[in-house]
Design an enzyme around this catalytic site. Structure first.
Site, PDB file in Angstrom:
ATOM      1  N   HIS A  32       0.904  -1.180   0.271  1.00 33.09           N
ATOM      2  CA  HIS A  32      -0.163   0.024  -0.020  1.00 33.09           C
ATOM      3  C   HIS A  32       0.997   1.248   0.044  1.00 33.09           C
ATOM      4  CE1 HIS A  32      -3.610   2.239   1.003  1.00 33.09           C
ATOM      5  NE2 HIS A  32      -3.069   2.581   1.805  1.00 33.09           N
ATOM      6  N   HIS A  65      -2.703   4.854  -2.840  1.00 35.04           N
ATOM      7  CA  HIS A  65      -3.922   5.583  -2.237  1.00 35.04           C
ATOM      8  C   HIS A  65      -3.545   6.983  -2.602  1.00 35.04           C
ATOM      9  CE1 HIS A  65      -5.848   6.374   1.900  1.00 35.04           C
ATOM     10  NE2 HIS A  65      -6.567   6.962   0.943  1.00 35.04           N
ATOM     11  N   MET A  67      -4.046  10.640  -1.815  1.00 36.44           N
ATOM     12  CA  MET A  67      -4.481  11.686  -1.169  1.00 36.44           C
ATOM     13  C   MET A  67      -4.095  12.826  -1.452  1.00 36.44           C
ATOM     14  SD  MET A  67      -4.362   9.622   2.583  1.00 36.44           S
ATOM     15  CE  MET A  67      -2.862   8.406   1.579  1.00 36.44           C
ATOM     16  N   GLY A 141      -3.944  11.421   6.578  1.00 35.58           N
ATOM     17  CA  GLY A 141      -2.697  12.108   6.544  1.00 35.58           C
ATOM     18  C   GLY A 141      -1.590  11.509   7.301  1.00 35.58           C
ATOM     19  N   PHE A 142      -1.843  10.762   8.473  1.00 33.16           N
ATOM     20  CA  PHE A 142      -0.678  10.182   9.284  1.00 33.16           C
ATOM     21  C   PHE A 142      -0.776   8.876   9.705  1.00 33.16           C
ATOM     22  CE2 PHE A 142      -1.482  14.690   9.982  1.00 33.16           C
ATOM     23  CZ  PHE A 142      -0.049  15.066   9.629  1.00 33.16           C
ATOM     24  N   GLY A 144      -0.036   5.478  12.525  1.00 34.45           N
ATOM     25  CA  GLY A 144      -0.129   5.434  13.596  1.00 34.45           C
ATOM     26  C   GLY A 144      -1.111   6.157  14.624  1.00 34.45           C
ATOM     27  N   ASP A 174      -8.485   0.974   5.962  1.00 36.71           N
ATOM     28  CA  ASP A 174      -7.132   1.873   6.007  1.00 36.71           C
ATOM     29  C   ASP A 174      -7.039   2.591   7.344  1.00 36.71           C
ATOM     30  OD1 ASP A 174      -4.611   2.828   5.850  1.00 36.71           O
ATOM     31  OD2 ASP A 174      -5.023   3.781   3.656  1.00 36.71           O
ATOM     32  N   SER A 197       1.645   1.310  10.972  1.00 39.09           N
ATOM     33  CA  SER A 197       2.487   1.031  12.367  1.00 39.09           C
ATOM     34  C   SER A 197       2.274  -0.320  12.894  1.00 39.09           C
ATOM     35  CB  SER A 197       1.939   2.092  13.077  1.00 39.09           C
ATOM     36  OG  SER A 197       0.602   2.006  13.151  1.00 39.09           O
TER      37      SER A 197
HETATM   38  C1  DX5 Z   1      -3.301   7.188   6.390  1.00 40.55           C
HETATM   39  C2  DX5 Z   1      -2.975   6.418   5.521  1.00 40.55           C
HETATM   40  C3  DX5 Z   1      -2.767   4.829   5.975  1.00 40.55           C
HETATM   41  C4  DX5 Z   1      -1.712   4.856   7.174  1.00 40.55           C
HETATM   42  C5  DX5 Z   1      -1.979   3.612   7.920  1.00 40.55           C
HETATM   43  O1  DX5 Z   1      -3.522   8.560   5.820  1.00 40.55           O
HETATM   44  O2  DX5 Z   1      -3.986   6.236   4.487  1.00 40.55           O
HETATM   45  O3  DX5 Z   1      -2.415   3.968   4.746  1.00 40.55           O
HETATM   46  O4  DX5 Z   1      -0.245   4.599   6.549  1.00 40.55           O
HETATM   47  O5  DX5 Z   1      -1.051   3.690   8.810  1.00 40.55           O
HETATM   48  P1  DX5 Z   1      -1.612   2.963  10.378  1.00 40.55           P
HETATM   49  O6  DX5 Z   1      -1.855   1.425   9.897  1.00 40.55           O
HETATM   50  O7  DX5 Z   1      -0.409   3.126  11.116  1.00 40.55           O
HETATM   51  O8  DX5 Z   1      -2.815   3.768  10.644  1.00 40.55           O
HETATM   52 ZN    ZN Z   2      -3.613   4.656   2.990  1.00 43.06          ZN
END
Ligand code: DX5
Ligand code: ZN
Length: 215
Positions: A32, A65, A67, A141-142, A144, A174, A197
């Site tokens: 991903h 993905h 964004m 966006g992030f 964890g 996700d 994470s």
């Molecule tokens: C967040 C991303 C996710 C993220 C998931 O905006 O789209 O793909 O990397 O990370 P974890 O599994 O740590 O929530």
């Molecule tokens: Zn993602």
């Protein structure tokens, strides 16, 4: 068969090739890739040059993905690279149907991504055209962040819709996916679990992937 898609966002970017090899050997089914532009989401990651390099070495399908506020400009270049899965956020484009058709014509699995606050009913008019729907279980966006349980209800609703209108549509979850919520997500109808994470936060990637691989 559940597919586990580690998100490279939480990998060690200085050693990306090694990290990709390690998760592939640990049983990952899909990689991903989170593309962020600092506009649609308050963070920046990577774009085409890095994805091109990853595509050269990956032995499993890539799932991009997007964004970004203008995903349409990346669709042709990504299709040219042979990317297997691409998701576009419903919140970002005016002509979603056109973009989905473009992906399908190019042989890419076409998906719509939905933010936590976006209702699943929004995809209904084009549900039969979709290969997958990515339901965000955190605000994008992030990595964890904490899992948002509101997604359970959205999975159930989407599963009800797909039963009649598109039974082969895959549901991808996700954000905040871990060993505790994986079972419930799959039970409710998830097919692809993204985890950043949870996989990369422990040195034993195989053990982490096995914890997610609940059938
Ligand atoms: C967040 C991303 C996710 C993220 C998931 O905006 O789209 O793909 O990397 O990370 P974890 O599994 O740590 O929530
Ligand atoms: Zn993602």
């Amino acid at each position: 068969m559940i597919k586990i898609a580690p998100s490279l966002l939480s990998a060690d970017f200085v050693n990306l090739e090694k990290e990709i090899e390690l998760v592939q050997n640990a049983g990952a089914n899909i990689l991903h890739l989170d593309v962020m532009d600092g506009h649609f989401v308050p963070n920046l990651t990577f774009g085409l040059p890095i994805i091109r390099q990853i595509k050269k070495i990956a032995k499993i399908p890539l799932d991009v993905h997007l964004m970004v506020t203008n995903p349409e400009i990346y669709l042709e270049p990504l299709a040219n690279l042979g990317i297997e899965y691409i998701s576009i956020h419903q919140e970002t484009v005016l002509h979603l149907h056109r973009q989905i058709l473009l992906l399908k014509e190019r042989g890419v699995k076409a998906g719509i991504a939905l933010n936590p606050a976006t209702p699943v009913a929004t995809i209904l008019p084009i549900i039969s055209e979709l290969d997958f729907v990515l339901l965000m279980s955190v605000n994008p966006g992030f990595g964890g962040q904490n899992f948002l349980p509101l997604v359970y209800n959205k999975i159930q609703k989407l599963r009800e819709f797909t039963k009649i209108q598109n039974p082969s549509l895959e549901i991808e979850i996700d954000g905040g996916v871990n060993g505790e919520n994986a079972k419930s997500l799959v039970k409710m109808g998830a097919d692809i679990l993204v985890a950043g994470s949870f996989v990369f936060g422990n040195s034993d990637y195989k053990k982490q992937i096995q914890k997610l691989n609940v059938q």
